[in-house]
Design an enzyme around this catalytic site. Structure first.
Site, PDB file in Angstrom:
ATOM      1  N   ASN A   9       1.008  -1.072  -0.106  1.00 34.14           N
ATOM      2  CA  ASN A   9       0.111  -0.028   0.092  1.00 34.14           C
ATOM      3  C   ASN A   9       0.778   1.310  -0.159  1.00 34.14           C
ATOM      4  OD1 ASN A   9      -1.881   2.136   0.404  1.00 34.14           O
ATOM      5  ND2 ASN A   9      -2.184   1.288   2.534  1.00 34.14           N
ATOM      6  N   LYS A  11       0.348   4.229  -0.113  1.00 37.95           N
ATOM      7  CA  LYS A  11      -0.324   5.457   0.099  1.00 37.95           C
ATOM      8  C   LYS A  11       0.032   6.749  -0.457  1.00 37.95           C
ATOM      9  CE  LYS A  11      -0.400   3.141   4.694  1.00 37.95           C
ATOM     10  NZ  LYS A  11      -0.086   3.164   6.194  1.00 37.95           N
ATOM     11  N   HIS A  94      -9.698   1.195   4.574  1.00 38.14           N
ATOM     12  CA  HIS A  94      -8.418   1.157   5.273  1.00 38.14           C
ATOM     13  C   HIS A  94      -8.462   2.339   6.597  1.00 38.14           C
ATOM     14  CE1 HIS A  94      -4.170   2.394   6.365  1.00 38.14           C
ATOM     15  NE2 HIS A  94      -3.826   1.179   5.838  1.00 38.14           N
ATOM     16  N   GLU A  96      -6.836   4.549   7.828  1.00 36.19           N
ATOM     17  CA  GLU A  96      -6.725   5.966   7.509  1.00 36.19           C
ATOM     18  C   GLU A  96      -7.850   6.670   7.118  1.00 36.19           C
ATOM     19  OE1 GLU A  96      -2.786   5.399   5.638  1.00 36.19           O
ATOM     20  OE2 GLU A  96      -2.101   4.749   7.460  1.00 36.19           O
ATOM     21  N   GLU A 166      -5.853  -5.074  10.563  1.00 38.35           N
ATOM     22  CA  GLU A 166      -4.827  -4.155  10.703  1.00 38.35           C
ATOM     23  C   GLU A 166      -5.114  -3.443  12.017  1.00 38.35           C
ATOM     24  OE1 GLU A 166      -2.492  -2.752   7.081  1.00 38.35           O
ATOM     25  OE2 GLU A 166      -4.454  -1.737   7.074  1.00 38.35           O
ATOM     26  N   GLY A 172       2.490   1.872  10.744  1.00 40.77           N
ATOM     27  CA  GLY A 172       3.189   3.079  10.827  1.00 40.77           C
ATOM     28  C   GLY A 172       3.930   3.403  12.261  1.00 40.77           C
ATOM     29  N   SER A 211       3.141  -2.385  10.595  1.00 42.70           N
ATOM     30  CA  SER A 211       4.549  -2.726  10.521  1.00 42.70           C
ATOM     31  C   SER A 211       5.158  -4.028  10.334  1.00 42.70           C
ATOM     32  CB  SER A 211       4.788  -2.222  12.162  1.00 42.70           C
ATOM     33  OG  SER A 211       4.437  -0.845  12.175  1.00 42.70           O
TER      34      SER A 211
HETATM   35  P1  PGA Z   1       2.541  -0.014   7.734  1.00 46.31           P
HETATM   36  O1  PGA Z   1       1.321   0.318   7.119  1.00 46.31           O
HETATM   37  O2  PGA Z   1       3.208  -1.191   7.101  1.00 46.31           O
HETATM   38  O3  PGA Z   1       3.553   1.213   7.338  1.00 46.31           O
HETATM   39  O4  PGA Z   1       2.547  -0.118   9.176  1.00 46.31           O
HETATM   40  C1  PGA Z   1       0.127  -0.827   6.996  1.00 46.31           C
HETATM   41  C2  PGA Z   1      -1.035  -0.373   6.379  1.00 46.31           C
HETATM   42  O5  PGA Z   1      -1.197   0.673   6.386  1.00 46.31           O
HETATM   43  O6  PGA Z   1      -1.562  -1.136   5.371  1.00 46.31           O
END
Ligand code: PGA
Length: 248
Positions: A9, A11, A94, A96, A166, A172, A211
């Site tokens: 992803n 982003k 997601h 976010e 998640e 993140g 992560s």
């Molecule tokens: P990350 O993000 O691997 O940077 O923690 C995962 C995601 O948001 O899909």
């Protein structure tokens, strides 16, 4: 045996040139016959990346999809448009999107349905915040997030989707859920689905996200109910992403 799946992803990162270089570097690291590897690219680069990867095992996904089919919805991108750009997958819900852009369980369910109408596999992202985990409501949150989709689309539709667990507190942040913490929730999700259809539960791929790095991927993917990963930060580096893919 479920096919494993690793999705990147990207982003809100990179330029057209960087995205193309990243996609090419990932594709170059794959062998013919490799399966289950996808990049979710910013909308405006989907067609460019699709042109670059179309004869490779790397597949394309979007990071969202409109909850409506067409009409006066300024700024939205429909499932049919994504299909034209070569998307095989679309992330929906997601965290976010849920926390910064107001996606609700209902609108996420509508996005899920829109994607499937066009033959795009929706990747339903679910997971609890730190506050929810600490107040012991993780499973209740999962019930609501998953339940909204099952209510609208039916449990059979889950077979033609991917679920990504998640935990918001692990996205993140560098804080990864322990293998056991992740497995516990994955098992719960699969049991929830199995209560309505064992056949669907046996087939649906459930990915872990939050992560994931080359150093922890193998242990996470070794858990029985974890079928791969949704990777943010580490998917922006071709070598890291390929190492994670090779850890499945
Ligand atoms: P990350 O993000 O691997 O940077 O923690 C995962 C995601 O948001 O899909």
């Amino acid at each position: 045996m479920r096919q494993s799946l690793v999705m990147g992803n990207w982003k809100l990162n990179g330029s057209r040139a960087e995205g193309l270089a990243l996609a090419n570097a990932i594709a170059t690291g794959l062998r013919p016959g490799n399966k289950g590897i996808v990049v979710c690219v910013p909308y405006v680069y989907l067609s460019d990346v699709q042109d670059a990867i179309k004869d490779t095992p790397l597949a394309l996904g979007s990071q969202n999809v409109a909850d409506q089919e067409s009409g006066a919805y300024t700024g939205e991108i429909s499932a049919a448009m994504l299909k034209e750009c070569g998307c095989a997958y679309a992330l929906v819900g997601h965290s976010e999107r849920r926390s910064y852009y107001g996606d609700t369980n209902e609108s996420v369910a509508a996005r899920f349905v829109q994607a499937q109408k066009e033959g795009i596999t929706p990747v339903l992202c679910i997971g609890e915040t730190l506050e929810e985990r600490e107040s012991d409501t993780t499973f209740a949150v999962i019930d609501e997030q998953l339940g909204a989709v099952i209510d609208l689309a039916g449990v059979e539709a889950i077979e033609f989707s991917v679920i990504a667990y998640e935990p918001v507190w692990a996205i993140g942040t560098g804080k990864v859920a322990s293998d056991q913490q992740a497995q516990e929730v994955h098992k719960y999700i699969r049991e929830k689905i199995a209560a309505k259809s064992q056949a669907v539960a046996d087939k649906v791929q459930i990915l872990y996200g939050g992560s994931v790095k080359p150093s922890n991927a193998k242990a996470i993917f070794a858990m029985p109910d974890i079928d791969g990963g949704l990777i943010g930060g580490a998917s922006l580096d071709a070598e890291s992403f390929l190492t994670i893919y090779q850890s499945t």
